[in-house]
Design a protein around this motif. Structure first.
Motif, short mmCIF file in Angstrom:
data_model
loop_
_atom_site.label_atom_id
_atom_site.label_comp_id
_atom_site.label_asym_id
_atom_site.label_seq_id
_atom_site.Cartn_x
_atom_site.Cartn_y
_atom_site.Cartn_z
N THR A 116 0.84 -1.19 0.00
CA THR A 116 0.00 0.00 0.00
C THR A 116 0.88 1.24 0.00
O THR A 116 1.89 1.31 0.71
CB THR A 116 -0.94 0.02 1.22
OG1 THR A 116 -0.16 -0.11 2.43
CG2 THR A 116 -1.94 -1.12 1.16
N VAL A 117 0.50 2.20 -0.83
CA VAL A 117 1.28 3.44 -0.97
C VAL A 117 0.34 4.64 -1.01
O VAL A 117 -0.84 4.51 -1.32
CB VAL A 117 2.14 3.44 -2.26
CG1 VAL A 117 3.17 2.33 -2.23
CG2 VAL A 117 1.26 3.32 -3.50
N ALA A 118 0.89 5.79 -0.69
CA ALA A 118 0.14 7.04 -0.83
C ALA A 118 -0.02 7.34 -2.32
O ALA A 118 0.77 6.87 -3.15
CB ALA A 118 0.88 8.18 -0.14
N TYR A 119 -1.04 8.11 -2.65
CA TYR A 119 -1.32 8.41 -4.06
C TYR A 119 -0.12 9.04 -4.76
O TYR A 119 0.14 8.78 -5.93
CB TYR A 119 -2.53 9.33 -4.17
CG TYR A 119 -2.98 9.58 -5.59
CD1 TYR A 119 -3.65 8.59 -6.30
CD2 TYR A 119 -2.71 10.79 -6.22
CE1 TYR A 119 -4.05 8.80 -7.61
CE2 TYR A 119 -3.11 11.02 -7.54
CZ TYR A 119 -3.78 10.01 -8.23
OH TYR A 119 -4.16 10.23 -9.53
N SER A 120 0.65 9.83 -4.03
CA SER A 120 1.82 10.49 -4.62
C SER A 120 2.89 9.48 -5.07
O SER A 120 3.76 9.81 -5.88
CB SER A 120 2.43 11.48 -3.62
OG SER A 120 2.80 10.80 -2.43
N ASN A 121 2.82 8.25 -4.54
CA ASN A 121 3.79 7.22 -4.92
C ASN A 121 3.17 6.11 -5.76
O ASN A 121 3.70 5.01 -5.85
CB ASN A 121 4.40 6.60 -3.65
CG ASN A 121 5.22 7.60 -2.86
OD1 ASN A 121 6.01 8.34 -3.43
ND2 ASN A 121 5.02 7.61 -1.56
N ARG A 122 2.03 6.43 -6.42
CA ARG A 122 1.30 5.40 -7.15
C ARG A 122 2.10 4.81 -8.31
O ARG A 122 1.92 3.67 -8.69
CB ARG A 122 -0.03 5.96 -7.66
CG ARG A 122 0.13 7.05 -8.72
CD ARG A 122 -1.18 7.78 -8.96
NE ARG A 122 -1.07 8.79 -10.01
CZ ARG A 122 -0.53 9.97 -9.84
NH1 ARG A 122 -0.05 10.30 -8.65
NH2 ARG A 122 -0.46 10.83 -10.83
N ILE A 123 3.01 5.62 -8.89
CA ILE A 123 3.84 5.12 -9.98
C ILE A 123 5.15 4.65 -9.36
O ILE A 123 6.15 5.37 -9.31
CB ILE A 123 4.12 6.22 -11.04
CG1 ILE A 123 2.81 6.85 -11.49
CG2 ILE A 123 4.87 5.61 -12.22
CD1 ILE A 123 1.83 5.89 -12.13
N ILE A 124 5.15 3.42 -8.90
CA ILE A 124 6.33 2.88 -8.24
C ILE A 124 6.60 1.49 -8.78
O ILE A 124 5.66 0.74 -9.07
CB ILE A 124 6.15 2.85 -6.70
CG1 ILE A 124 7.46 2.49 -6.00
CG2 ILE A 124 5.03 1.90 -6.30
CD1 ILE A 124 7.39 2.64 -4.49
N GLU A 125 7.84 1.16 -8.97
CA GLU A 125 8.21 -0.16 -9.47
C GLU A 125 9.03 -0.89 -8.41
O GLU A 125 10.03 -0.36 -7.92
CB GLU A 125 9.01 -0.04 -10.77
CG GLU A 125 8.20 0.51 -11.93
CD GLU A 125 8.98 0.51 -13.23
OE1 GLU A 125 10.08 -0.09 -13.26
OE2 GLU A 125 8.51 1.11 -14.20
N LEU A 126 8.59 -2.09 -8.08
CA LEU A 126 9.28 -2.89 -7.08
C LEU A 126 9.64 -4.23 -7.71
O LEU A 126 8.76 -5.08 -7.90
CB LEU A 126 8.39 -3.11 -5.85
CG LEU A 126 7.92 -1.85 -5.12
CD1 LEU A 126 6.96 -2.22 -4.01
CD2 LEU A 126 9.11 -1.07 -4.58
N PRO A 127 10.89 -4.44 -8.07
CA PRO A 127 11.27 -5.71 -8.68
C PRO A 127 11.13 -6.86 -7.71
O PRO A 127 11.16 -6.67 -6.48
CB PRO A 127 12.74 -5.48 -9.06
CG PRO A 127 13.21 -4.41 -8.13
CD PRO A 127 12.03 -3.52 -7.91
N LYS A 128 10.98 -8.06 -8.24
CA LYS A 128 10.86 -9.24 -7.39
C LYS A 128 12.15 -9.44 -6.61
O LYS A 128 13.24 -9.23 -7.13
CB LYS A 128 10.53 -10.47 -8.23
CG LYS A 128 9.11 -10.43 -8.78
CD LYS A 128 8.75 -11.74 -9.46
CE LYS A 128 7.30 -11.72 -9.93
NZ LYS A 128 6.92 -13.00 -10.58
N VAL A 129 12.00 -9.88 -5.38
CA VAL A 129 13.17 -10.02 -4.51
C VAL A 129 13.79 -11.41 -4.60
O VAL A 129 14.96 -11.59 -4.25
CB VAL A 129 12.81 -9.72 -3.04
CG1 VAL A 129 12.27 -8.30 -2.91
CG2 VAL A 129 11.79 -10.71 -2.49
N SER A 130 13.01 -12.42 -5.05
CA SER A 130 13.53 -13.78 -5.14
C SER A 130 12.61 -14.63 -6.00
O SER A 130 11.53 -14.18 -6.42
CB SER A 130 13.65 -14.41 -3.75
OG SER A 130 12.35 -14.70 -3.24
#
Length: 203
Positions: A51-65
């Motif tokens: 969950t993120v704030a609207y200001s961070n809606r465009i965020i990319e999180l690569p898979k960790v494993s």
């Protein structure tokens, strides 16, 4: 709009084999690397809900494993700190009826404390040790309720304060407990501690 009606279950990506859901409130995206480092220690398939704030809606999180199967990014209103976002997502994934246990994390900085970042590091390292197999095996035991850092167990009887009326209301109206059961609970509050910092594993 950022409201609860947007949090539907049908557009969430989940893996059929994953029995573990991880819910992270990522209010401070710059703290993600520390969480990602810990998640690499989990050697069981899991889906991630961030969950993120609207200001961070465009965020990319690569898979960790290889065990990290899906990532779901959910925008939430800046309300209820980490707890309201958790409850909103938990309610939606409950409808999927597939997970057996979950891990709740958030980017706690505790700005009211000088040691806020150290506290965050200590809790995440306790919840995500190099070997998480013991935690996972305990979670598979139906007798287990929740697992968290013992140094952060807080007495409900000591810290209930002004929340008493609201908790009674929730127990009676939302959990459908009768007043006799609720009275028993409040007579034995020391049996119901909680994890300060609201980060834990649970079934």
């Amino acid at each position: 709009k950022n409201n609860a009606k947007n949090f539907t279950a049908y557009n969430l990506k989940s893996d059929k084999k994953a029995k573990l859901a991880i819910i992270v409130h990522l209010y401070y995206p710059n703290m993600w690397p520390k969480i990602a480092e810990g998640l690499r220690n989990i050697q069981e398939n899991f889906d991630l809900y961030v969950t993120v704030a609207y200001s961070n809606r465009i965020i990319e999180l690569p898979k960790v494993s290889e065990y990290h199967k899906n990532t779901n990014i959910v925008c939430v209103p800046n309300r209820g700190r980490d707890v309201l976002p958790f409850l909103m997502v938990a309610e939606r994934i409950r409808r999927l009826n597939k997970y057996e246990y979950l891990l709740k994390l958030h980017t706690k900085r505790s700005l009211h404390r000088k040691d806020g970042v150290l506290w965050f590091n200590e809790i995440t390292e306790t919840l995500l040790p190099e070997d998480t197999s013991l935690i996972l095996s305990r979670l598979k035991d139906s007798k287990t309720g929740a697992i968290g850092p013992k140094e952060h167990i807080v007495s409900l009887s000591r810290h209930l304060g002004g929340n008493e009326a609201k908790i009674k209301e929730l127990l009676e109206n939302e959990m459908s407990l009768d007043k006799t059961e609720v009275k028993k609970i409040f007579k034995n509050l020391d049996k119901y501690p909680y994890f300060g910092g609201t980060m834990f594993w649970c079934r």
